[in-house]
Design a protein around this motif. Structure first.
Motif, PDB file in Angstrom:
ATOM      1  N   THR B 159       0.796  -1.230   0.000  1.00  0.00           N
ATOM      2  CA  THR B 159       0.000   0.000   0.000  1.00  0.00           C
ATOM      3  C   THR B 159       0.828   1.280   0.000  1.00  0.00           C
ATOM      4  OG1 THR B 159      -0.104  -0.137   2.415  1.00  0.00           O
ATOM      5  CG2 THR B 159      -1.945  -1.095   1.191  1.00  0.00           C
ATOM      6  N   ILE B 160       2.137   1.163   0.072  1.00  0.00           N
ATOM      7  CA  ILE B 160       2.969   2.369   0.232  1.00  0.00           C
ATOM      8  C   ILE B 160       2.867   3.310  -0.967  1.00  0.00           C
ATOM      9  CG2 ILE B 160       5.161   1.433  -0.681  1.00  0.00           C
ATOM     10  CD1 ILE B 160       6.462   2.849   1.846  1.00  0.00           C
ATOM     11  N   THR B 161       2.503   2.759  -2.128  1.00  0.00           N
ATOM     12  CA  THR B 161       2.362   3.618  -3.317  1.00  0.00           C
ATOM     13  C   THR B 161       0.910   4.095  -3.491  1.00  0.00           C
ATOM     14  OG1 THR B 161       2.066   1.651  -4.660  1.00  0.00           O
ATOM     15  CG2 THR B 161       4.292   2.557  -4.581  1.00  0.00           C
ATOM     16  N   ARG B 162       0.072   3.862  -2.486  1.00  0.00           N
ATOM     17  CA  ARG B 162      -1.355   4.227  -2.500  1.00  0.00           C
ATOM     18  C   ARG B 162      -2.027   3.710  -3.780  1.00  0.00           C
ATOM     19  NH1 ARG B 162      -2.327   4.800   2.433  1.00  0.00           N
ATOM     20  NH2 ARG B 162      -4.327   5.739   1.959  1.00  0.00           N
ATOM     21  N   PRO B 163      -2.097   2.390  -3.958  1.00  0.00           N
ATOM     22  CA  PRO B 163      -2.675   1.838  -5.195  1.00  0.00           C
ATOM     23  C   PRO B 163      -4.189   2.046  -5.281  1.00  0.00           C
ATOM     24  CG  PRO B 163      -2.223   0.079  -3.640  1.00  0.00           C
ATOM     25  CD  PRO B 163      -1.668   1.327  -3.034  1.00  0.00           C
ATOM     26  N   GLU B 164      -4.692   2.011  -6.524  1.00  0.00           N
ATOM     27  CA  GLU B 164      -6.138   2.157  -6.728  1.00  0.00           C
ATOM     28  C   GLU B 164      -6.853   0.837  -6.506  1.00  0.00           C
ATOM     29  OE1 GLU B 164      -6.348   3.533 -10.742  1.00  0.00           O
ATOM     30  OE2 GLU B 164      -5.050   5.231 -10.279  1.00  0.00           O
ATOM     31  N   ILE B 165      -6.127  -0.254  -6.752  1.00  0.00           N
ATOM     32  CA  ILE B 165      -6.722  -1.581  -6.551  1.00  0.00           C
ATOM     33  C   ILE B 165      -5.833  -2.347  -5.569  1.00  0.00           C
ATOM     34  CG2 ILE B 165      -7.444  -3.742  -7.656  1.00  0.00           C
ATOM     35  CD1 ILE B 165      -7.700  -2.207 -10.276  1.00  0.00           C
ATOM     36  N   LEU B 166      -6.465  -2.911  -4.564  1.00  0.00           N
ATOM     37  CA  LEU B 166      -5.701  -3.615  -3.530  1.00  0.00           C
ATOM     38  C   LEU B 166      -6.162  -5.070  -3.454  1.00  0.00           C
ATOM     39  CD1 LEU B 166      -3.612  -3.187  -1.305  1.00  0.00           C
ATOM     40  CD2 LEU B 166      -5.433  -2.388   0.184  1.00  0.00           C
ATOM     41  N   PHE B 167      -5.212  -5.972  -3.617  1.00  0.00           N
ATOM     42  CA  PHE B 167      -5.508  -7.403  -3.500  1.00  0.00           C
ATOM     43  C   PHE B 167      -4.995  -7.881  -2.144  1.00  0.00           C
ATOM     44  CE2 PHE B 167      -4.815  -6.509  -7.991  1.00  0.00           C
ATOM     45  CZ  PHE B 167      -5.951  -7.058  -8.569  1.00  0.00           C
ATOM     46  N   LEU B 168      -5.859  -8.495  -1.372  1.00  0.00           N
ATOM     47  CA  LEU B 168      -5.465  -8.958  -0.037  1.00  0.00           C
ATOM     48  C   LEU B 168      -5.730 -10.456   0.054  1.00  0.00           C
ATOM     49  CD1 LEU B 168      -7.236  -6.074   1.928  1.00  0.00           C
ATOM     50  CD2 LEU B 168      -4.822  -6.197   1.345  1.00  0.00           C
ATOM     51  N   ASP B 169      -4.654 -11.213   0.107  1.00  0.00           N
ATOM     52  CA  ASP B 169      -4.798 -12.668   0.145  1.00  0.00           C
ATOM     53  C   ASP B 169      -4.734 -13.131   1.605  1.00  0.00           C
ATOM     54  OD1 ASP B 169      -4.915 -15.322  -0.371  1.00  0.00           O
ATOM     55  OD2 ASP B 169      -3.099 -15.424  -1.607  1.00  0.00           O
ATOM     56  N   ASP B 170      -5.872 -13.479   2.130  1.00  0.00           N
ATOM     57  CA  ASP B 170      -6.006 -13.919   3.527  1.00  0.00           C
ATOM     58  C   ASP B 170      -5.248 -12.971   4.471  1.00  0.00           C
ATOM     59  OD1 ASP B 170      -7.033 -15.484   5.447  1.00  0.00           O
ATOM     60  OD2 ASP B 170      -6.112 -17.354   4.793  1.00  0.00           O
ATOM     61  N   PRO B 171      -5.674 -11.708   4.523  1.00  0.00           N
ATOM     62  CA  PRO B 171      -4.868 -10.708   5.245  1.00  0.00           C
ATOM     63  C   PRO B 171      -4.739 -10.955   6.739  1.00  0.00           C
ATOM     64  CG  PRO B 171      -6.991  -9.782   4.604  1.00  0.00           C
ATOM     65  CD  PRO B 171      -6.888 -11.103   3.929  1.00  0.00           C
ATOM     66  N   LEU B 172      -5.721 -11.631   7.333  1.00  0.00           N
ATOM     67  CA  LEU B 172      -5.671 -11.787   8.793  1.00  0.00           C
ATOM     68  C   LEU B 172      -5.004 -13.084   9.249  1.00  0.00           C
ATOM     69  CD1 LEU B 172      -9.176 -10.346   9.785  1.00  0.00           C
ATOM     70  CD2 LEU B 172      -7.012  -9.160   9.446  1.00  0.00           C
ATOM     71  N   ALA B 173      -4.567 -13.899   8.298  1.00  0.00           N
ATOM     72  CA  ALA B 173      -3.879 -15.145   8.680  1.00  0.00           C
ATOM     73  C   ALA B 173      -2.590 -14.809   9.430  1.00  0.00           C
ATOM     74  CB  ALA B 173      -3.547 -15.956   7.434  1.00  0.00           C
ATOM     75  N   PHE B 174      -2.289 -15.540  10.452  1.00  0.00           N
ATOM     76  CA  PHE B 174      -1.082 -15.395  11.303  1.00  0.00           C
ATOM     77  C   PHE B 174      -1.086 -14.112  12.155  1.00  0.00           C
ATOM     78  CE2 PHE B 174       0.390 -17.286   7.223  1.00  0.00           C
ATOM     79  CZ  PHE B 174       0.558 -18.586   7.659  1.00  0.00           C
ATOM     80  N   MET B 175      -2.209 -13.370  12.153  1.00  0.00           N
ATOM     81  CA  MET B 175      -2.223 -12.101  12.883  1.00  0.00           C
ATOM     82  C   MET B 175      -2.841 -12.283  14.262  1.00  0.00           C
ATOM     83  SD  MET B 175      -1.032  -9.879  10.700  1.00  0.00           S
ATOM     84  CE  MET B 175      -1.536  -8.286  11.285  1.00  0.00           C
ATOM     85  N   ASP B 176      -2.270 -11.576  15.252  1.00  0.00           N
ATOM     86  CA  ASP B 176      -2.910 -11.579  16.570  1.00  0.00           C
ATOM     87  C   ASP B 176      -4.037 -10.534  16.565  1.00  0.00           C
ATOM     88  OD1 ASP B 176      -1.703  -9.115  16.697  1.00  0.00           O
ATOM     89  OD2 ASP B 176      -0.167  -9.704  18.143  1.00  0.00           O
ATOM     90  N   ARG B 177      -4.762 -10.449  17.712  1.00  0.00           N
ATOM     91  CA  ARG B 177      -5.945  -9.578  17.758  1.00  0.00           C
ATOM     92  C   ARG B 177      -5.582  -8.114  17.475  1.00  0.00           C
ATOM     93  NH1 ARG B 177     -10.161 -10.129  22.633  1.00  0.00           N
ATOM     94  NH2 ARG B 177     -10.288 -12.179  21.718  1.00  0.00           N
ATOM     95  N   GLU B 178      -4.496  -7.649  18.093  1.00  0.00           N
ATOM     96  CA  GLU B 178      -4.098  -6.249  17.939  1.00  0.00           C
ATOM     97  C   GLU B 178      -3.678  -5.962  16.489  1.00  0.00           C
ATOM     98  OE1 GLU B 178      -4.524  -3.736  19.647  1.00  0.00           O
ATOM     99  OE2 GLU B 178      -3.194  -2.301  18.644  1.00  0.00           O
ATOM    100  N   GLY B 179      -2.903  -6.873  15.942  1.00  0.00           N
ATOM    101  CA  GLY B 179      -2.458  -6.726  14.558  1.00  0.00           C
ATOM    102  C   GLY B 179      -3.648  -6.732  13.605  1.00  0.00           C
ATOM    103  N   SER B 180      -4.602  -7.627  13.868  1.00  0.00           N
ATOM    104  CA  SER B 180      -5.795  -7.717  13.015  1.00  0.00           C
ATOM    105  C   SER B 180      -6.574  -6.404  13.070  1.00  0.00           C
ATOM    106  CB  SER B 180      -6.709  -8.852  13.472  1.00  0.00           C
ATOM    107  OG  SER B 180      -6.049 -10.075  13.348  1.00  0.00           O
ATOM    108  N   ARG B 181      -6.689  -5.877  14.283  1.00  0.00           N
ATOM    109  CA  ARG B 181      -7.434  -4.637  14.456  1.00  0.00           C
ATOM    110  C   ARG B 181      -6.796  -3.502  13.637  1.00  0.00           C
ATOM    111  NH1 ARG B 181      -7.268  -0.253  16.823  1.00  0.00           N
ATOM    112  NH2 ARG B 181      -5.241  -0.615  17.790  1.00  0.00           N
ATOM    113  N   GLN B 182      -5.467  -3.422  13.734  1.00  0.00           N
ATOM    114  CA  GLN B 182      -4.747  -2.371  12.993  1.00  0.00           C
ATOM    115  C   GLN B 182      -4.924  -2.541  11.485  1.00  0.00           C
ATOM    116  OE1 GLN B 182      -0.890  -2.971  14.631  1.00  0.00           O
ATOM    117  NE2 GLN B 182      -0.990  -1.131  15.910  1.00  0.00           N
ATOM    118  N   LEU B 183      -4.824  -3.795  11.071  1.00  0.00           N
ATOM    119  CA  LEU B 183      -4.904  -4.075   9.637  1.00  0.00           C
ATOM    120  C   LEU B 183      -6.300  -3.750   9.105  1.00  0.00           C
ATOM    121  CD1 LEU B 183      -2.920  -5.085   7.563  1.00  0.00           C
ATOM    122  CD2 LEU B 183      -3.758  -7.387   7.901  1.00  0.00           C
TER     123      LEU B 183
END
Lengths: 263, 239
Positions: B159-183
């Protein structure tokens, strides 16, 4: 049976055309490297460091040893250490043949295998797809700097190997024959021709291109299973050796046909 | 860019692995400015749909069009422009192991604008880390941080280049609660800014709160699509 043979032939043609297309793309991207050097420069520097600088000690040891062995074995022959013929033999054997080939084998074993393994593992861990996803072709980012780095390192290491090989030979020859090392060096230089250096540089550069292109190709040809990585690495090593020897034969043939081999 | 046509369209897309169809005649459209959740059981082809849509894998049959142009027959410059306008967050992070965290974030920036100075890059990386509350030394290698942190850095890289289309492949996998919340907060920010978001996920909360459109894959085929209410009966079986 005919169907099986047909299928295999079709598959082989497909593989060869893919490999040819890959190599063309790799070499085309190499010419575009200068315009994108900021992205790939660090990879290039690291490659030269690993392939060239870190191999200096093993190359010097091997070259010194083999140079010395040539004289020890040759000294068994009558009159081997007498006359200018010795220097021409050393120049031809070490500079034109052993230097480039020995360096090529060391680079295949150290860098070629490392390149295939590293790139193969990057395919498995989706790092190649990550490059594509940010608009950078992984062949440009990873393949091109390795091609340039290995080829340059190969030329420099071959020169280095030649120096140490000749030094090893002359040191032992000096000990056996009693002729001073400085006199031997002067005689050696007087027997050197420009064509010897050109042949050595040309060979080492071509070997470098072959090793890098083959290693990069096999690294990228891993499909996604981690078990493929060692298989592709072994194939890469075998293919690099075979291609270098074939290229060596062709270059020797060309120099013989041009009459440059007797200079 | 023609804003009246869907940014990505699949038309009869099939993809085979060892003569087995991993994607089977998939036809779909991703709507501009909407969030689409691609769901299905493991091995149903969710990640493949995302990778094909992002132009990372080319299908064996069918056409995938980006802004009306087939990705497979796109010219190299157009393909690079497409990649500059999209971001892909990988399921397993896929950070470049031999580069520092800072370099992992700098490279996409340099790819879109080679004129960035080292100080520009450093500032952008610092800002990016701060946006998700990551307090990491940018010179660290990915191997020296946790998987959850890697996933966050991978999201930042996408996301650092602020894309117009964002693909998220299982974004919350391996994330703890706090990390998930931030994401999730970051993804919501992108959605509110009008980005087109395509998520492959099993997470029912993410599907319910984020998705405008849901696509259900079964054994590589698109078996259902619609709003959350439309596919609710199927969701109970899948997530």
């Amino acid at each position: 049976m005919v169907e099986t043979i047909g299928l295999q032939v079709r598959q082989s043609i497909k593989q060869i055309s893919y490999a040819a297309g890959f190599q063309l793309f790799l070499f085309r991207e190499t010419f575009n490297f200068l315009s994108r050097r900021r992205i790939g420069l660090k990879v290039l520097i690291m490659q030269i460091l690993f392939t060239g600088v870190e191999a200096l000690s093993i190359i010097s040891l091997l070259s010194l040893g083999i140079g010395a062995v040539i004289i020890i074995q040759g000294a068994q022959l009558p009159d081997f250490l007498l006359g200018d013929q010795l220097y021409r033999i050393l120049i031809i054997v070490i500079t034109r043949e052993l230097g480039p080939l020995l360096t090529a084998f060391v680079i295949i074993a150290r860098s070629g295998s490392a390149i295939t393994t590293e790139l193969g593992n990057m395919v498995v861990s989706h790092e190649m797809e990550a490059y594509l996803s940010v608009g950078i072709h992984p062949v440009s980012q990873l393949g091109v700097p390795r091609l340039i780095g290995v080829s340059l390192s190969m030329v420099l290491l071959t020169m280095y190997s030649n120096v140490f090989g000749l030094l090893g030979s002359l040191t032992v020859s000096s000990i056996i024959s009693g002729v001073r090392l400085t006199d031997q060096l002067a005689a050696l230089f007087s027997n050197f021709h420009m064509v010897d250096i050109i042949a050595s540089v040309a060979k080492s550069f071509i070997f470098g291109l072959i090793i890098a292109a083959t290693s990069v190709y096999y690294g990228f040809s891993v499909n996604g299973a981690v078990t493929e990585v060692p298989v592709k690495t072994i194939r890469s090593i075998g293919m690099s050796i075979v291609l270098c020897i074939i290229a060596d034969g062709i270059i020797i043939l060309i120099t013989v046909l041009l009459g440059a081999s007797n200079l | 860019m023609n804003k009246t046509i869907p940014p990505i369209v699949f038309n009869g897309v099939s993809l085979y692995f060892n003569n087995r169809a991993a994607l089977d005649d998939v036809t779909l459209e991703f709507q501009r400015g909407k969030t689409t959740a691609v769901i299905g059981s493991s091995g149903s082809g969710k990640s493949l749909v995302l990778k094909c849509a992002a132009g990372l894998i080319f299908p064996d049959e069918g056409i995938i069009a980006y802004e009306g142009t087939s990705i497979a027959s796109m010219k190299e410059t157009l393909y690079q422009q497409m990649q500059a306008r999209t971001g892909f967050h990988f399921q397993d992070a896929a950070l470049w192991a031999n580069k520092s965290l800072g370099e992992n974030l700098s490279l996409p920036l340099l790819s879109t604008n080679p004129d960035y100075t080292d100080s520009d890059l450093k500032n952008k990386v610092d800002e990016s880390f701060a946006s998700v509350g990551l307090k990491l030394d940018p010179s660290l290698r990915p191997a020296s941080i946790s998987m959850g942190q890697r996933k966050l850095v991978s999201f930042l890289r996408a996301t650092i280049t602020r894309p117009e289309i964002l693909f998220l492949d299982d974004p919350l996998a391996f994330m703890d609660r706090e990390g998930s919340r931030q994401l999730i907060a970051e993804i919501e920010q992108f959605r509110d800014d009008g980005a087109t978001i395509i998520i492959a996920t099993h997470d029912s909360t993410l599907i319910k709160t984020m998705a405008d459109q849901i696509m259900v894959l079964t054994h590589g085929r698109l078996s259902a699509s619609g709003s959350y209410q439309d596919v609710l009966p199927l969701l109970r079986e899948l997530v």
